[in-house]
Each structure stands twice: as C-alpha cells, then as structure tokens.
Design a protein around this motif. Structure first.
Motif, PDB file in Angstrom:
ATOM      1  N   CYS A  12     -19.710   0.315  47.659  1.00 52.64           N
ATOM      2  CA  CYS A  12     -19.035   0.150  46.070  1.00 52.64           C
ATOM      3  C   CYS A  12     -19.275  -1.622  45.320  1.00 52.64           C
ATOM      4  CB  CYS A  12     -18.587   0.824  46.029  1.00 52.64           C
ATOM      5  SG  CYS A  12     -17.608   0.259  44.257  1.00 52.64           S
ATOM      6  N   GLN A  13     -20.840  -1.496  44.671  1.00 49.93           N
ATOM      7  CA  GLN A  13     -20.395  -3.176  43.559  1.00 49.93           C
ATOM      8  C   GLN A  13     -20.004  -2.599  42.642  1.00 49.93           C
ATOM      9  OE1 GLN A  13     -23.880  -5.437  41.638  1.00 49.93           O
ATOM     10  NE2 GLN A  13     -24.329  -3.763  43.263  1.00 49.93           N
ATOM     11  N   ILE A  14     -18.949  -3.916  42.202  1.00 52.93           N
ATOM     12  CA  ILE A  14     -17.689  -3.796  41.083  1.00 52.93           C
ATOM     13  C   ILE A  14     -18.360  -4.599  40.268  1.00 52.93           C
ATOM     14  CG2 ILE A  14     -15.838  -4.182  40.158  1.00 52.93           C
ATOM     15  CD1 ILE A  14     -15.032  -2.543  43.113  1.00 52.93           C
ATOM     16  N   ARG A  15     -19.157  -4.662  39.152  1.00 57.80           N
ATOM     17  CA  ARG A  15     -19.526  -6.075  38.019  1.00 57.80           C
ATOM     18  C   ARG A  15     -18.311  -6.211  37.009  1.00 57.80           C
ATOM     19  NH1 ARG A  15     -25.507  -4.030  37.112  1.00 57.80           N
ATOM     20  NH2 ARG A  15     -26.434  -4.368  39.465  1.00 57.80           N
ATOM     21  N   VAL A  16     -17.815  -6.907  35.868  1.00 58.62           N
ATOM     22  CA  VAL A  16     -16.913  -6.991  35.205  1.00 58.62           C
ATOM     23  C   VAL A  16     -18.137  -7.220  33.749  1.00 58.62           C
ATOM     24  CG1 VAL A  16     -15.266  -8.991  33.077  1.00 58.62           C
ATOM     25  CG2 VAL A  16     -15.627  -8.525  36.674  1.00 58.62           C
ATOM     26  N   GLU A  17     -18.402  -6.088  33.010  1.00 61.17           N
ATOM     27  CA  GLU A  17     -18.873  -6.084  31.661  1.00 61.17           C
ATOM     28  C   GLU A  17     -18.123  -6.473  30.888  1.00 61.17           C
ATOM     29  OE1 GLU A  17     -19.414  -1.967  31.500  1.00 61.17           O
ATOM     30  OE2 GLU A  17     -21.490  -2.384  32.454  1.00 61.17           O
ATOM     31  N   PRO A  18     -18.415  -7.609  30.397  1.00 60.04           N
ATOM     32  CA  PRO A  18     -17.872  -9.133  29.052  1.00 60.04           C
ATOM     33  C   PRO A  18     -17.556  -8.491  27.575  1.00 60.04           C
ATOM     34  CG  PRO A  18     -19.519 -10.213  30.402  1.00 60.04           C
ATOM     35  CD  PRO A  18     -18.965  -8.716  30.722  1.00 60.04           C
ATOM     36  N   VAL A  39     -18.152  -3.769  48.406  1.00 56.99           N
ATOM     37  CA  VAL A  39     -16.783  -3.367  49.299  1.00 56.99           C
ATOM     38  C   VAL A  39     -18.103  -2.459  49.740  1.00 56.99           C
ATOM     39  CG1 VAL A  39     -14.652  -4.856  48.433  1.00 56.99           C
ATOM     40  CG2 VAL A  39     -15.811  -2.378  47.716  1.00 56.99           C
ATOM     41  N   SER A  40     -17.102  -1.667  51.031  1.00 57.83           N
ATOM     42  CA  SER A  40     -17.100  -0.895  51.644  1.00 57.83           C
ATOM     43  C   SER A  40     -15.958  -0.011  52.334  1.00 57.83           C
ATOM     44  CB  SER A  40     -17.954  -0.625  52.367  1.00 57.83           C
ATOM     45  OG  SER A  40     -19.416  -1.336  52.677  1.00 57.83           O
ATOM     46  N   VAL A  41     -16.348   1.467  52.379  1.00 63.52           N
ATOM     47  CA  VAL A  41     -15.097   2.115  53.338  1.00 63.52           C
ATOM     48  C   VAL A  41     -15.687   3.553  53.459  1.00 63.52           C
ATOM     49  CG1 VAL A  41     -14.410   3.860  50.830  1.00 63.52           C
ATOM     50  CG2 VAL A  41     -12.581   2.994  53.041  1.00 63.52           C
ATOM     51  N   LEU A  62     -14.502  -3.033  33.896  1.00 65.03           N
ATOM     52  CA  LEU A  62     -15.599  -2.783  34.793  1.00 65.03           C
ATOM     53  C   LEU A  62     -16.142  -2.073  35.346  1.00 65.03           C
ATOM     54  CD1 LEU A  62     -12.281  -3.618  37.512  1.00 65.03           C
ATOM     55  CD2 LEU A  62     -14.182  -5.253  36.752  1.00 65.03           C
ATOM     56  N   LEU A  63     -17.561  -2.468  35.790  1.00 68.53           N
ATOM     57  CA  LEU A  63     -18.202  -0.763  35.814  1.00 68.53           C
ATOM     58  C   LEU A  63     -18.426  -0.909  38.055  1.00 68.53           C
ATOM     59  CD1 LEU A  63     -20.421   1.061  35.216  1.00 68.53           C
ATOM     60  CD2 LEU A  63     -22.651  -0.980  35.810  1.00 68.53           C
ATOM     61  N   LEU A  64     -18.259  -0.004  38.443  1.00 66.99           N
ATOM     62  CA  LEU A  64     -18.929   0.182  39.441  1.00 66.99           C
ATOM     63  C   LEU A  64     -19.680   1.195  39.873  1.00 66.99           C
ATOM     64  CD1 LEU A  64     -15.341   0.552  38.882  1.00 66.99           C
ATOM     65  CD2 LEU A  64     -14.606   1.563  41.820  1.00 66.99           C
ATOM     66  N   LEU A  65     -20.515   0.881  40.631  1.00 65.28           N
ATOM     67  CA  LEU A  65     -21.625   0.967  41.253  1.00 65.28           C
ATOM     68  C   LEU A  65     -21.526   1.431  42.729  1.00 65.28           C
ATOM     69  CD1 LEU A  65     -24.040  -1.724  39.590  1.00 65.28           C
ATOM     70  CD2 LEU A  65     -23.933   0.773  38.658  1.00 65.28           C
ATOM     71  N   PHE A  66     -22.198   3.035  42.710  1.00 63.86           N
ATOM     72  CA  PHE A  66     -21.670   3.454  44.678  1.00 63.86           C
ATOM     73  C   PHE A  66     -23.399   3.513  44.851  1.00 63.86           C
ATOM     74  CE2 PHE A  66     -18.427   4.781  42.093  1.00 63.86           C
ATOM     75  CZ  PHE A  66     -17.071   4.483  42.757  1.00 63.86           C
TER      76      PHE A  66
END
Length: 210
Positions: free
Chosen positions: A43-49, A84-86, A125-129
């Motif tokens: 999962c890549q997490i980005r802030v979308e200001p 992050v990874s899980v 936040l945007l979560l990209l899987f």
C-alpha cells in the motif's frame, strides 16, 4: 474469482506500539465468496492537500511547502506519506485487517511539515493498493496480481495524529541540524549562560526580530 476490493474503515493510533504507528482498518472483499489463501499486500499512501481548505495561520506555515498562497494552483501537489506491506491471512468472501503505518516526526520531510502546519480538520489521504493474491482453484492455487486501479480514500483527523505524536513526544518536537550548527548553538547557549535549549532559541528569535 471476481477481483479483490478494498475499503478503509477508519484510522487510529496503535496504543501499544514501541514507536509512533497508525493503524488503518481495511475491509477486503472477494465478492463471489471465493476462498483467498493469502494476499501479499502493498500500500502506497499519499496526502492530497488540494482536497481541503486552509485557514490564514495554516497558509502561513504551509508557505514553506507550497510557496506564496497566490501560486497554490500550481504548487499544491500530492505528497508521499508511506509505503507499507502486510500479509493478509486466509479468508472466504470478506475480511478485515489492520494495516500498520510507522510514522515519524521529522519536520524536514514534506508530509511531516504538512501535518505540523494544520490546526484542525482532516488530512485527505489516498491509499493505492498492489500485491499478489493467492487463491484456491480446484485442487491447486491460482496466483494473480491485485488490479492496478484498487484504491481508497480516507481522512486522517488531525486530532488522531496529535494524539499519537503526543504519546511519544509530549509537548515537543524534533529538528535535525548539522553538527557544525549544533556546536555553534551550544557555544551561543554557553556564552549567555542560558539553562535550556528553548531559552537559547527564544533569545535567537528575539535578536532576529530586532
């Protein structure tokens, strides 16, 4: 098997982490009720200001990131927060898991500056899987990739962020300085017999204002 789907149900601080960690609660579905043996999930997490508004005090602090407010249409762009990874264990149909996201308080990192500049509200936040899905197929397994377009949006309340940070850095923060700058500050503090670093910084700020 119908493609895997993801939703974020909320975010909370990890009450027992040895370092600052946010737990994102994920709902994962295999809509045709297929049995999923495991998912190696990334999962890549980005802030979308650009997805929120800002008060005058926030805008002043955010100038360090985005420049003058008059240029924000050009300069406000997504910020990288985490990768992050899980491993998702076996499930059939649907499951929920916590995605741990380690956090720092480094004000030289763009996301750290952004969080520290906000007074209230939420961080968009945007979560990209992405990742690999291992599923049952008859007497064997199939292996397929998580589709590239799987994503979810989640607001991170500033109150949640502060609650987490205050557990580890109560009433304070951290700035990384070069060794030469630290030695110069130490000489300044010693020459003026200032008892604390806070008082040394306050004295420097007063001199700069004059």
């Amino acid at each position: 098997m119908t493609e895997i789907g993801f939703r974020c149900l909320g975010v909370r601080p990890d009450a027992y982490g040895v370092f600052p960690t946010l737990l994102f609660r994920l709902a994962i579905t295999a809509p045709d009720d297929g049995a999923v043996h495991a998912i190696a999930l990334r999962c890549q997490i980005r802030v979308e200001p650009q997805r929120r508004t800002y008060g005058a005090a926030e805008s002043e602090l955010l100038a360090d990131l985005f420049g003058d407010r008059s240029r924000w249409d050009e300069t406000v762009r997504p910020l990288q927060f985490a990768n992050v990874s899980v491993m998702v264990p076996r499930f059939t149909g649907a499951t929920e898991i916590d995605l741990p996201v380690p956090c720092g308080y480094d004000l030289e990192v763009a996301a750290g500056k952004y969080f520290a500049s906000l007074d209230d509200g939420e961080v968009p936040l945007l979560l990209l899987f992405s990742g690999t899905v291992f599923a049952r197929a008859g007497e064997g397994f199939t292996v397929r990739q998580v589709p590239w377009d799987r994503e979810a949006r989640q607001g991170l309340p500033i109150s949640t962020w502060r609650e987490m940070i205050d557990r580890y850095f109560p009433g304070g923060g951290w700035l990384r300085l070069s060794t030469d700058t630290l030695r110069a500050l130490q000489r300044y503090k010693s020459e003026r017999a200032l008892p604390t670093w806070d008082e040394a910084m306050e004295a420097l700020l007063k001199e700069a204002r004059r």
